[in-house]
Structures are given as C-alpha cells and as structure tokens.
Design a protein around this motif. Structure first.
Motif, PDB file in Angstrom:
ATOM      1  N   ALA A  77      -5.466   0.846  -4.021  1.00 31.40           N
ATOM      2  CA  ALA A  77      -4.201   0.441  -3.402  1.00 31.40           C
ATOM      3  C   ALA A  77      -4.462  -0.426  -2.174  1.00 31.40           C
ATOM      4  O   ALA A  77      -3.764  -1.421  -1.931  1.00 31.40           O
ATOM      5  N   ILE A  78      -5.484  -0.062  -1.388  1.00 28.00           N
ATOM      6  CA  ILE A  78      -5.826  -0.864  -0.208  1.00 28.00           C
ATOM      7  C   ILE A  78      -6.256  -2.265  -0.631  1.00 28.00           C
ATOM      8  O   ILE A  78      -5.834  -3.269  -0.034  1.00 28.00           O
ATOM      9  N   VAL A 121       0.829  -1.206   0.000  1.00 25.19           N
ATOM     10  CA  VAL A 121       0.000   0.000   0.000  1.00 25.19           C
ATOM     11  C   VAL A 121       0.868   1.262   0.000  1.00 25.19           C
ATOM     12  O   VAL A 121       0.567   2.228  -0.711  1.00 25.19           O
ATOM     13  N   VAL A 122       1.927   1.265   0.783  1.00 20.85           N
ATOM     14  CA  VAL A 122       2.811   2.433   0.805  1.00 20.85           C
ATOM     15  C   VAL A 122       3.384   2.713  -0.583  1.00 20.85           C
ATOM     16  O   VAL A 122       3.444   3.866  -1.027  1.00 20.85           O
ATOM     17  N   GLY A 180      -2.435  -4.037   8.399  1.00 16.56           N
ATOM     18  CA  GLY A 180      -1.219  -3.584   7.716  1.00 16.56           C
ATOM     19  C   GLY A 180      -1.523  -2.662   6.553  1.00 16.56           C
ATOM     20  O   GLY A 180      -0.846  -1.637   6.360  1.00 16.56           O
ATOM     21  N   ALA A 181      -2.560  -3.002   5.764  1.00 22.84           N
ATOM     22  CA  ALA A 181      -2.947  -2.156   4.628  1.00 22.84           C
ATOM     23  C   ALA A 181      -3.379  -0.769   5.107  1.00 22.84           C
ATOM     24  O   ALA A 181      -3.042   0.246   4.496  1.00 22.84           O
ATOM     25  N   CYS A 182      -4.132  -0.723   6.202  1.00 21.52           N
ATOM     26  CA  CYS A 182      -4.601   0.567   6.727  1.00 21.52           C
ATOM     27  C   CYS A 182      -3.441   1.417   7.256  1.00 21.52           C
ATOM     28  O   CYS A 182      -3.401   2.633   7.037  1.00 21.52           O
ATOM     29  N   ILE A 183      -2.513   0.777   7.956  1.00 24.42           N
ATOM     30  CA  ILE A 183      -1.362   1.520   8.472  1.00 24.42           C
ATOM     31  C   ILE A 183      -0.524   2.062   7.310  1.00 24.42           C
ATOM     32  O   ILE A 183      -0.049   3.203   7.344  1.00 24.42           O
ATOM     33  N   SER A 187     -14.306   3.110  -2.673  1.00 27.74           N
ATOM     34  CA  SER A 187     -13.613   1.875  -3.033  1.00 27.74           C
ATOM     35  C   SER A 187     -12.837   1.320  -1.845  1.00 27.74           C
ATOM     36  O   SER A 187     -12.759   0.091  -1.666  1.00 27.74           O
ATOM     37  N   GLY A 188     -12.285   2.187  -1.014  1.00 30.53           N
ATOM     38  CA  GLY A 188     -11.569   1.728   0.167  1.00 30.53           C
ATOM     39  C   GLY A 188     -12.479   1.460   1.340  1.00 30.53           C
ATOM     40  O   GLY A 188     -12.364   0.436   2.022  1.00 30.53           O
ATOM     41  N   ALA A 189     -13.420   2.382   1.585  1.00 28.96           N
ATOM     42  CA  ALA A 189     -14.308   2.235   2.740  1.00 28.96           C
ATOM     43  C   ALA A 189     -15.161   0.972   2.635  1.00 28.96           C
ATOM     44  O   ALA A 189     -15.331   0.240   3.617  1.00 28.96           O
ATOM     45  N   LEU A 190     -15.691   0.696   1.439  1.00 27.77           N
ATOM     46  CA  LEU A 190     -16.524  -0.493   1.274  1.00 27.77           C
ATOM     47  C   LEU A 190     -15.709  -1.772   1.417  1.00 27.77           C
ATOM     48  O   LEU A 190     -16.161  -2.751   2.013  1.00 27.77           O
TER      49      LEU A 190
END
Length: 375
Positions: free
Chosen positions: A61-62, A22-23, A200-203, A220-223
C-alpha cells in the motif's frame, strides 16, 4: 518558503494523494496478506512485541501510495524514472521476504540491484562540497559505489528500526517532511515532491499502523521507504554546492543511524552475524525500562523531529553569509543544537542511567542478552 510552495503546489497535492491512497488501500492489502498467510505471529523468543497475529505486506500500500502521485507530478524523463524503477525492485525484494522469507545473501543482492538502478539514471554522488576544500568532483568508479552503499545502508537502517507499532512510519514521515523543505529551498522540485509524497504515504499508513497496529509495513515497506529517502537525499541534497548540506542527511536520519550503529556494535561485540535478530534495538530497550509502545514511539518521533529542526535551522537561519558570522543567528542555531544534544543525552539517561539504577531492569536485560547468545 511560501513562495516556493506557491510555485510548486505539487508538493502539497502529492502528499495529500499519497495519504489518501494509503489510507484507502491498506485494509485491502491487509486482507490479502491474511489470505496469503503473510502474517506475523508472536514468537516465543520475546523479540516481537505484539500479542496477536498481524498481517504484513503493508508496504504494498505504501509503494502504491508513492507511485500513483509520482506518476502524476514527477518528471519521469530522467532521474526520477530510475528512482521509481528501483523502488519497484526494492518493494518486490521486501514482499518476497515478507511472504516466503529470504536468506541474507539474496536479500542483500536484491537491495544492491535496487540501489544500482537510480545510479544508471544519473542519481549518484558526482561531487562533494567539503569544508575548507570546496567542491571535489568524484569519478563514477568512486561516486557510484558510494551511492549504492549509502542507499543500501539506509534501506537496512529503516528495516532495523521497524520493530515497534508506528515507529518507522513516523520517523520516515518526519524525515520526508524535512527533506522536502530542504530540497524545495535548494530548487530541487522533483526531490521535494517525492519527499513530500513519502511523508504523506507514511502519515496515511499510521492510520492503520499506530499502536495497536492492524497491519505491519514489513520489509516491503521498510525497504521502499529507506530506499526512497536515501535516493532523494542524493538527488536533492548531496549533489548541491553547499558545504553545510553535506551533513544534513546524517542529521535528519540520525535516529535510524544511531539505532543501527548501536545494534551492529553489540552484535559484533558478541560475535553474532550483523543480520541476526535480537532485542538490542533502542525501541526494545525503551520497553524494557517500562515505556508503553505508544510512549516509546512518540519519544523517538520527538527525538527525530528535534534533529530535523536543527537541520532546517542550519539551512534557513543565516548564521554565516559571505564568510561573515552573524552573532545572533549563530546563537539561535547553537541553542537549537543544544536542545537536540540535550534530548539525545536524555535518551542516553533513560536507556543507561535508569537501567543501572533499577536492578530488575538490569536482570531483565542480562537474561535477554544470555538468551540472544544461546539462540
């Protein structure tokens, strides 16, 4: 707990790979969103808190950060295959909404389709363990609709929460860590790994999304995050034989649940559609009383972390074993519960008592409420 980690090191590996993916991918996704015109621009309604155009579609990306380590570490021969397929559908629905916009009905239909996919692969609540009643088997005609309702509800809760830089990503990271530890302790390895991957993806996303955000996760990320947390709570917690575990997902996800409940109640009170946008969310109210975006997000993270600690203590502190209550352990869990309750009362104090004591804040919220009613 250390023994479980030694036996399932994929929990750590998956989280680390998700963070790295993700980073590295988020800047490229942000550039693509700008080229496609998927940019969130400040509006005249005052609902959006950012002051410059910010690209959306960070959820792509998430999603990739979740999929890559999942393909490497999860058993995809059964339930987890359905979970990932449903996540892909949730991502597509959210991405279309980010890019072109979706009316509420087709958007809800897409969410229901996504939530139904894991049920077809066996991820549905087939029994509940109720206090004093024990385990109660649920027929598919009850368990499947209940599971779909839960997944769709959490998807929208996280979506509603995503209104402040870094807020939703931080809350989902804390929830992911908590679910991972709980699932690992219950012997649910795949659910533990996937929860850690979400964390990990969220961090990793916070590297680009914390104030001032350079990209938004968008629908797209929130869902995707709401969908994944909801499904792992079913696969890893709700289908166990433990009575107390029945309540843990509600504790871990209490912050988005409270936020959504408050906003929906407000909208129903004023006769507005529940899907309409407004400034009645908790994070907006923090900003109204003078909190910066950073302080508001960190305060809500701390609230979520406190509730997560209560969930972990309830699981790991042996306050009742074999029908026998252990007094000191019970006192320890009760004290942690009181801390979480005190934090919740503090939030109410900030958002209600401080507002009542400040005429300027009362006038501002009254003006915003009138604007929402006439919008």
């Amino acid at each position: 707990m250390l023994d479980e980690l030694r036996e399932t090191p994929e929990v750590i590996y998956g989280a680390a790979i998700a963070l790295l993916v993700v980073v590295l991918l988020t800047p490229a996704v942000g550039g693509m969103a700008r080229l496609l015109g998927a940019v969130d621009r400040p509006g005249a309604d005052g609902r959006r808190l950012h002051r410059r155009p910010v690209p959306r579609l960070g959820g792509l990306a998430i999603f990739l950060g979740i999929v890559v380590p999942s393909l490497a570490f999860l058993d995809l021969s059964g339930e987890m295959r359905g979970v990932l397929l449903g996540a892909a559908v949730a991502c597509v629905v959210g991405a279309v909404d980010d890019f072109r916009g979706l009316a509420p009905a087709p958007k809800l239909g897409g969410q229901i389709v996504a939530a139904s996919i894991p049920c077809a692969f066996g991820v549905w609540i087939d029994h509940f363990t109720f206090p004093f009643l024990g385990a109660v088997d649920l027929p598919a005609g009850v368990g499947v609709p209940l599971t779909v309702l839960w997944i769709v509800a959490v998807m929208n809760m996280v979506n509603f929460l995503d209104g402040l830089d870094g807020l939703a990503a931080g809350v989902c990271a804390i929830s992911g860590v908590t679910f991972s530890v709980l699932a690992l302790s219950l012997g649910k390895a795949d659910a533990a790994i996937l929860s850690a991957i979400v964390a990990g993806a969220c961090i990793g996303f916070l590297r680009h999304n914390f104030f001032p955000a350079r990209i938004f996760m968008g629908d797209s990320g929130a869902l995707v995050l709401g969908y994944t947390l909801a499904t792992v709570s079913v696969a890893g917690l709700l289908k166990t034989a433990s009575t107390i575990v029945l309540f843990l997902p509600l504790v871990v996800l209490a912050v988005p649940i409270v936020d959504t409940s408050f906003v929906v109640a407000k909208r129903l009170k004023h006769g507005r559609p529940v899907y309409s946008a407004d400034r009645w969310h908790l994070h907006h109210r923090f900003v109204n009383i003078g909190f910066s975006q950073r302080r508001a997000a960190v305060t809500m993270w701390a609230w979520c972390a406190t509730l997560g600690l209560v969930a972990l203590a309830t699981r790991f502190v042996p306050f009742r074993e074999g029908g026998v209550w252990h007094p000191w352990e019970t006192v320890a869990v009760a004290l942690l519960g009181l801390v979480a309750l005190a934090f919740s009362v503090y939030i109410v104090y900030l958002l209600e008592i401080v507002k009542l004591a400040n005429p300027r804040i009362r006038r501002r919220e009254a003006e915003q409420e009138r604007e929402q009613m006439t919008a």
